[in-house]
Each structure stands twice: as C-alpha cells, then as structure tokens.
Design an enzyme around this catalytic site. Structure first.
Site, PDB file in Angstrom:
ATOM      1  N   GLY A 265       0.851  -1.188   0.000  1.00  0.00           N
ATOM      2  CA  GLY A 265       0.000   0.000   0.000  1.00  0.00           C
ATOM      3  C   GLY A 265       0.881   1.229   0.000  1.00  0.00           C
ATOM      4  O   GLY A 265       2.019   1.184  -0.449  1.00  0.00           O
ATOM      5  N   CYS A 268       2.654   5.617  -2.828  1.00  0.00           N
ATOM      6  CA  CYS A 268       3.423   5.517  -4.075  1.00  0.00           C
ATOM      7  C   CYS A 268       3.109   4.271  -4.888  1.00  0.00           C
ATOM      8  O   CYS A 268       2.573   4.381  -5.995  1.00  0.00           O
ATOM      9  CB  CYS A 268       4.911   5.567  -3.775  1.00  0.00           C
TER      10      CYS A 268
END
Ligand code: UDX
Length: 441
Positions: A265, A268
C-alpha cells in the site's frame, strides 16, 4: 560548492529533500501553499512522522540555511536550482496520474525564474510529462532556463538515509539541451553523494521518468509474485515464508521485497502502478499493462484472504469483536494512504464486525480520515475483549507483545498474522489459534 536552491512542494518527498539539501550545505527555501503544513514547518515542526527527520529539520533551520514560504516571488532571488516535488495523485475515477499541480508549479515558476536557472522535477510522472513541462517552461518564461528530470527513490521510514546515501542518482536531460550547464548544476547539488561514489546516471527525459515507474513496478511485482506463490502454499500446505528465504539466497533473485502478507500500500506503489498501467494502455504497450493489472489484482486478493481467514476463525462476523493491530501502510510511518491494514479493518466493519484499530503512530490520521472507526492508543486496552486479533502492520511493539499478557485480556485467543511477522510457535504455546497467510490453514 554551495547552491541557492528552492524546493517547491513540501510533502514527504519535498520536506525531506529540503532538509537534506540544507544539511549538505546549500541555501534552501521551501515553498508550500498548504497553510497548515507551512505553519508547522515555520514553527520548526515536521508535519508527519519520519525517523530522525525532526532532528535534522531543527538543525537545518538553526543553521540559517533553511526557511519556508508560500510565495513564489520570494524564490526568484537568483536561485540556481528549483526542485519540483509536488504530488501527482491518482485522478478520481481513473487510473491515471493527476499532473495538474506540476503544470501550475511550472506556470508560477515561469513568472519569477531568472536566466541561467535550472528546474529539476522530482515528482513521479507518466512518461512524456517532463518534455511537455520543459516546453511550457521555456515558452511561458521566455528565459534561458532548463528543465531536467531527477526522480526520487526514497522510502518512507528511511527517508533521511535514502536521501543522503541513495543507491543511485538519475538525471534526465533533453537532447535539445546543448550545453553541460544543467548537468553541472545537478552535480554540484549532489557533490557529497558523488564524492561518496554513488552512481550518477545521465539519461534522456523519457528514460529518467520510466526508471522511476519501472523501479516501483518491479518492487510491486516482486511482492505480488510472492503473494501469488503464497496462495499456492496455502492450497498445498507449504510455507511461503520458508520458500521466500530459500529462493532469496539466489543472488539473482535476492531476499528483499519477498515478504508475503496482506500486500503493498502507501502513497506511491499503488498509484504509480495504476498510472504506469494507464499510460501503457494508452500508448499500446500491452505487455506491461497486463502484467501490472495482474500485480494489482493479486495485491487486492490478499486483503480478501484475510477476511476469509477471519470467517474461518470466527464463523459469522456480525457482532464479533476484532482488533486490527496496525493502521499505517507499513511500520515506521504514520502514513495511512492506501493502507492494506485499514482496508481490512473497513471491510470487516462492513461485514458487520465490531472493529477496533490500534497503531503506535497513525491513530490521529485514522480518526481524521475514518471517524467511524473505533481506535485505542493503549495496546492491551485495544485487545481487551477481542475475539480475534489481526496483525496488519509490522510494528516492533507487536513482536514484543507477550502472548501470555495478551491472553489475559482477550475474550478468545485467535490471531491472524497478516505479515508473517510474529513468532507463531510462541503464540501457539500460549494457547492461541494462529492463522497465517502463505501457509496451510
Ligand atoms: C516505495 C519505494 O520503495 C520507493 O523507492 C519509492 O520512492 C516510493 O515508493 P514506500 O512507499 O515508502 O516506498 O514503501 P515500501 O517500503 O516500498 O513498501 C511498500 C509497501 O509494500 C508497504 O505496504 C510494505 O508493507 C509492502 N511490502 C514491502 C510487502 O508487502 N512485502 C515486502 O517484502 C516489502
């Protein structure tokens, strides 16, 4: 050589970069339009948690080499180098990146930039953006200036170390740039790293943009690869953790980014692979587009697997008390963007469970963004009465938690280790039923 530098956009990337450039001896002005963030920085307080960075910010401000403003016209005074670090979030209702902040930063800069200055974009962008921004800057400013691309690879939780000693520095320069001036300015900015033998690679603009998205896509692919193998392990009774350790000894494979669990997660990896996939589909690069689609769906499937395991442990979820240990997208950060831990918590709540979230750093962010989620700061209080505990973020305080102490407060000793992070045997010996990802349930 000390440069006059501006850093435009002071999120995780920009704030860290501004501090590090000042620490390296440059004179830095940071530009940030968000009033709350700017006020915090002006007061010498880092607006997010990042190990070691608060101390470096305090030192940089005290040195007189770092100050902050919200006014572009304050940066014109003969700055040699302007770093653009504004966000490129995912567009609402689309996989593509929203590059509007970049275009507006370039427009603002064009009105104040001086002849001879260099602009270095650091934000992560779809390939082709830098060339377009360069044309905008040259047209709008009418000055003798240059735009290069200098992608940033820092990880949250290791931002200082990654900025001071990156694996490599990449600078994309347009073939239309006829002299070595812009490259020399970038070399001066990073002279400490170059002196320390850190590779300094000069490419064209498109390659530099692709280096960044390809690096993130490769990391995401590695995680989804091991998570896909983890599913095989679950179906066959094998152990994905042991398997990853064994294949990681092969130097061609390497052991890093092979931890299976609830998936990746953060601010980015998810948005960058979506934007890469969107751009690849747009221009007909079918291979990478379909690979990244698979990477994304394997990643999301792992969260669903945790819900299945919760049902295996508890039967019906309605009304069951579940504590989710961890809210940040990974340890050593208070960032909850695209956090798999929170996605799991929200999915369990939607399925009717009574969910409580604990995290040592990220609970303020959770309360702000998800006021409907119950939270507790104290770990044992969070565990009290739980019928199931789910380890969702690999904070060391969870590894240090004594299963016997935890046993005395929970209602039922059920544990799902979503990160393969805890010592399963220790928990089992204390009477816990332990469900792991990547091994036969
Ligand atoms: C990433 C890139 O690593 C960095 O180079 C880039 O500049 C920005 O994006 P970051 O978002 O800070 O950095 O997180 P990272 O450490 O890469 O972890 C991403 C996610 O993958 C986290 O949710 C983490 O928990 C997960 N992960 C990581 C795994 O699930 N397994 C692993 O083996 C490694």
């Amino acid at each position: 050589m000390s440069l006059k530098i501006s850093v435009i956009g002071l999120g995780y990337l920009g704030a860290t970069h501004a501090v590090v450039m000042a620490q390296l001896g440059h004179e830095v002005i940071g530009v940030e339009p968000n009033v709350e963030r700017l006020d915090s920085l002006r007061a010498g307080k880092l607006p997010f948690y990042e190990p070691g960075l608060q101390e470096s910010l305090t030192d940089a401000v005290a040195s007189g080499r770092l100050r902050f403003t919200d006014r572009h016209n304050e940066i014109s005074a003969a700055a040699d180098l302007h770093f653009i670090c504004v966000g490129t979030p995912q567009l609402t209702g689309s996989q593509a990146a929203d590059t509007r902040h970049l275009y507006s930063a370039i427009s603002d800069l064009a009105t104040v930039i001086q002849d001879g200055a260099v602009v270095a974009g650091k934000s992560t962008v779809p390939v082709g953006t830098a060339a377009d921004l360069r044309a905008e800057l040259l047209n709008k400013s009418g000055k003798k200036v240059e735009l290069v691309w200098n992608p940033e690879f820092l990880r949250e939780g290791h931002a200082l170390q990654d900025s001071l000693t990156p694996d490599r520095i990449v600078v994309g320069i347009s073939p239309e740039t006829k002299d070595l001036g812009p490259e020399m300015v970038l070399r001066a900015a990073y002279s400490a790293q170059i002196a320390a033998q850190i590779p300094f690679l000069v490419t064209d603009l498109a390659t530099s943009e692709l280096v960044k998205v390809a690096a993130n896509a490769f990391l995401a692919t590695k995680i989804s690869f091991i998570n896909a193998v983890a599913e095989m392990a679950e179906l066959t009774g094998a152990d994905a953790g042991q398997l990853a350790e064994a294949i990681g000894f092969d130097e061609r494979i390497g052991s890093k980014f092979l931890r299976n669990g609830i998936g990746f997660g953060g601010g980015c990896l998810p948005k960058d692979i979506h934007a890469f996939e969107a751009k690849a589909s747009e221009i007909g690069a079918k291979g990478i587009a379909s690979l990244l689609q698979a990477v994304d769906s394997i990643n999301l499937e792992r969260r669903a697997r945790v819900i299945d395991l919760a049902k295996l442990a508890l039967g019906e979820l309605t009304g069951k008390r579940i504590v989710v240990l961890g809210a940040a997208f990974k340890a050593e950060t208070d960032d909850i963007r695209e956090s798999p831990a929170l996605e799991v918590a929200l999915a369990l709540k939607s399925a009717g469970a009574t969910v409580l979230v604990h995290d040592p750093m990220a609970l303020d962010a959770v309360r702000l963004k998800h006021p409907g989620l119950e939270t507790k700061d104290d770990l044992l209080e969070a565990l009290a009465g739980a019928e199931l505990a789910i380890l969702a973020t690999e904070w060391s305080l969870y590894r240090n938690l004594d299963p016997v102490a935890a046993s005395s407060v929970v209602a039922v000793k059920n544990l799902i280790d979503g990160r393969n992070y805890l010592d399963a045997e220790k928990w089992q010996s204390a009477g816990w039923s332990v469900f792991g990802l990547g091994r036969g349930a």
